[in-house]
Scaffold this motif. Structure first.
Motif, short mmCIF file in Angstrom:
data_model
loop_
_atom_site.label_atom_id
_atom_site.label_comp_id
_atom_site.label_asym_id
_atom_site.label_seq_id
_atom_site.Cartn_x
_atom_site.Cartn_y
_atom_site.Cartn_z
N MET A 1 48.36 42.13 38.22
CA MET A 1 46.92 42.13 37.96
C MET A 1 46.15 41.37 39.03
SD MET A 1 46.78 44.12 35.50
CE MET A 1 44.98 44.07 35.53
N TYR B 1 50.56 51.97 33.03
CA TYR B 1 49.19 51.57 33.39
C TYR B 1 48.42 52.76 33.99
CZ TYR B 1 45.57 49.01 36.04
OH TYR B 1 44.39 48.54 36.57
N GLU C 1 45.65 43.93 41.64
CA GLU C 1 44.63 44.85 41.16
C GLU C 1 43.24 44.24 41.33
OE1 GLU C 1 44.80 48.24 39.34
OE2 GLU C 1 46.21 47.98 40.99
N GLY C 2 43.13 42.96 41.02
CA GLY C 2 41.86 42.27 41.16
C GLY C 2 41.39 42.21 42.60
N ASN D 1 40.10 45.56 43.73
CA ASN D 1 38.90 46.08 43.07
C ASN D 1 37.70 45.15 43.12
OD1 ASN D 1 40.11 48.56 42.07
ND2 ASN D 1 41.22 47.31 40.60
N TYR E 1 41.25 35.13 29.91
CA TYR E 1 42.47 35.39 30.68
C TYR E 1 42.84 34.19 31.54
CZ TYR E 1 45.63 37.97 33.82
OH TYR E 1 46.72 38.40 34.54
N GLN F 1 39.92 49.79 33.51
CA GLN F 1 39.66 48.38 33.22
C GLN F 1 39.78 48.04 31.74
OE1 GLN F 1 35.61 46.49 33.56
NE2 GLN F 1 36.65 45.34 35.18
N LYS G 1 36.64 43.57 29.09
CA LYS G 1 36.67 42.46 30.02
C LYS G 1 37.01 41.16 29.28
CE LYS G 1 33.34 44.36 33.33
NZ LYS G 1 32.06 44.11 34.07
N ASN H 1 45.55 50.15 29.81
CA ASN H 1 44.58 49.77 30.82
C ASN H 1 44.72 48.29 31.17
OD1 ASN H 1 43.19 48.30 28.77
ND2 ASN H 1 42.04 50.14 28.19
N SER H 2 43.81 47.80 31.99
CA SER H 2 43.87 46.41 32.45
C SER H 2 43.81 45.43 31.28
CB SER H 2 42.71 46.14 33.41
OG SER H 2 42.65 44.78 33.77
N TYR H 3 42.99 45.71 30.30
CA TYR H 3 42.87 44.87 29.12
C TYR H 3 44.22 44.72 28.41
CZ TYR H 3 41.80 43.68 24.25
OH TYR H 3 41.80 43.12 23.01
N LYS I 1 46.63 42.53 30.42
CA LYS I 1 46.27 41.11 30.38
C LYS I 1 46.65 40.48 29.04
CE LYS I 1 42.57 41.27 33.81
NZ LYS I 1 41.11 41.15 34.07
#
Length: 222
Positions: free
Chosen positions: A51, A190, A54-55, A58, A202, A194, A197, A9-11, A14
């Motif tokens: 990312m 991926y 992606e940010g 979203n 980051y 998310q 957080k 996932n995003s975590y 990152k």
């Protein structure tokens, strides 16, 4: 069928971006002749670029997102100059957040504009600014982010397109930049979720670790 392999996932992306960035900077500052660290480090910007897009896709407030990138660009510049050049102000090379900033400004325009011609002109201006003001990764970094945004719906084909850009940029950025294709592996895995957080870490860790590295270089006289 593909979804069973998409376990990151995003975590995860990152954390991987942060880790590979640190290894890359360790190699660049302390072990410049040890190529494995620089090769692993090629993953970092690929993930940061991905990312960022992606940010943008979203976020509920892109203006706040731009403001955040701008603030960290300013905060990170002195640590960047100290770590890489040993002086608080070095105008021949700007930190990666400026690359992210000019790119996200271009993406914001792409979202609003209905004119292909104007979007093309704005995109070209962003590339020129990245090159002229010597942002980290230069025009290559900005074009990579644009490619992720423009080809995000093409699934597998976007990776082919971006890897082509990466290969071409091998002759303009770093000889090891060819290994940027390694960054496509975690992106392929991926799942679009998310996860935890870590927004503050980051973004802030970039400036923090550069300050630490600058201090180490000063103390050890590397």
């Amino acid at each position: 069928m593909l979804s069973q392999f998409q376990i990151l996932n995003s975590y995860h992306l990152k954390i991987l971006a942060l880790t590979t960035m640190i290894l890359d900077h360790v190699g660049a500052m302390f072990f410049p002749d040890f190529l494995p660290l620089r090769i692993i480090g090629r993953v970092a910007f690929i993930l940061y670029a991905f990312m960022l897009v992606e940010g943008v896709n979203n976020t509920r407030n892109i203006k706040n997102y731009i403001q955040k990138i701008f603030i960290w660009a300013l905060i990170s510049e002195i640590p960047f100059d100290l770590a890489f050049y040993g002086k608080p102000f070095y105008f021949e090379h700007q930190n990666i957040f400026f690359t992210l900033l000019i790119s996200i400004l271009g993406l914001q325009f792409f979202q609003k504009s209905k004119s292909f011609f104007l979007s093309f002109i704005v995109g070209l201006v962003c590339l020129v600014v990245s090159y002229f003001f010597k942002f980290d990764y230069s025009w290559y970094g900005t074009s990579l982010i644009f490619a992720f945004y423009l080809f995000r719906k093409l699934n597998f084909f976007k990776f082919i397109f971006i890897e082509t850009i990466s290969t071409i940029a091998t002759f303009n950025v770093l000889g090891v930049q060819f290994f940027a294709f390694l960054g496509f592996i975690p992106i392929f895995l991926y799942n679009g979720k998310q996860g935890k957080k870590i927004g503050k870490i980051y973004y802030s860790f970039y400036a923090i670790h550069l300050l630490i590295f600058a201090l180490i270089k000063y103390v050890t006289n590397v």
